[in-house]
Design a protein around this motif. Structure first.
Motif: not given
Length: 255
Positions: A97-118
């Protein structure tokens, strides 16, 4: 379920440290028999130490693998001589949880979503499926999923993490509707920023100060305080409550 917590077998996923360990300690204090779960080999020493402290068993298992999860449930039942009756889905895919370091919407990939959903949804699906035969033997069961108040109040738009927790809330409610006739309750406890877990260790101190300043209780919630709400849903006092989500965040989110 009117059986006291001291007669329950409890599985807490992701419980070698942090919030999961705080929840395990809370159940142990009430006399429940605890199964600790961890994934990484680097967590084995901490899990073993916690198991010794809590007179518990620690089982390494990847909760995204249904066959492995079913084996975990079999091991636990053989060890304690009765099925797991309470499941706390706490395990979290690696996240900071570091808002400054988080991937922004224009950069985030589905792989990041997939990891959290799993980690959040697939893990909860697998433990729920593995728990059902035991619940049916007992005639009751409790499932408590760990969520996030960011679903209600996305002050920092952690796209992948928050979306997965939102899906887990929907899963909580659909399971509550389907499993209620079996005597099984399914609820969620959603925390805010916690002080301090591995996930929040990377959070800048000024963020903690900001949260304290806007929270009615003027402090950051601790893992031990979240554990109290988990115990309520697991206890006989929560036997008529299902499909609910309670935010434990000092009043930051009110509903």
């Amino acid at each position: 379920m009117t059986t006291p917590l001291k007669d329950q077998i409890v599985l807490i996923t992701g419980s070698s440290r942090g919030l999961g360990l705080a929840i395990a300690r809370a159940f142990h204090a009430e006399g429940a028999k605890v199964i600790l779960n961890y994934l990484q080999p680097s967590s084995e020493k901490a899990a073993s130490s916690a198991a010794s402290e809590l007179s518990a068993i620690a089982i390494r298992a990847d909760i995204t693998d249904l066959t492995v999860v079913q084996s975990l449930f079999t091991q636990a039942e053989q060890h304690y001589g009765q099925p797991i009756s309470i499941v706390v889905n706490n395990a979290l895919s690696p996240f900071t949880f570091n808002g400054e370091a988080r991937p922004k919407l224009e950069d985030i990939t589905w792989d990041a979503f997939d990891a959290q959903f799993k980690g959040a949804v697939q893990g909860a699906l697998n433990t729920t499926k593995a728990a059902l035969p035991g619940f049916e033997k007992l005639g009751y069961g409790r499932i408590i999923n760990i969520g996030s108040n960011l679903v209600q109040n996305p002050v920092v738009p952690y796209q992948d993490y928050t979306t997965a927790k939102g899906a887990l809330l929907a899963f909580t409610r659909t399971c509550a509707a389907e499993l209620g006739p079996k005597g099984v309750t399914v609820n969620m406890v959603s925390g805010g920023l916690l002080s301090v877990t591995d996930a929040s260790r990377g959070t800048p101190e000024e963020v903690f100060e900001m949260v304290r300043g806007v929270t009615p209780l003027r402090r950051v919630t601790t893992p031990e305080e979240m554990a109290g709400a988990v115990l309520f849903f697991a206890s006989p006092w929560g036997r008529a409550v299902t499909g609910q989500n309670v935010c434990v965040d000092g009043g930051l989110v009110m509903s």
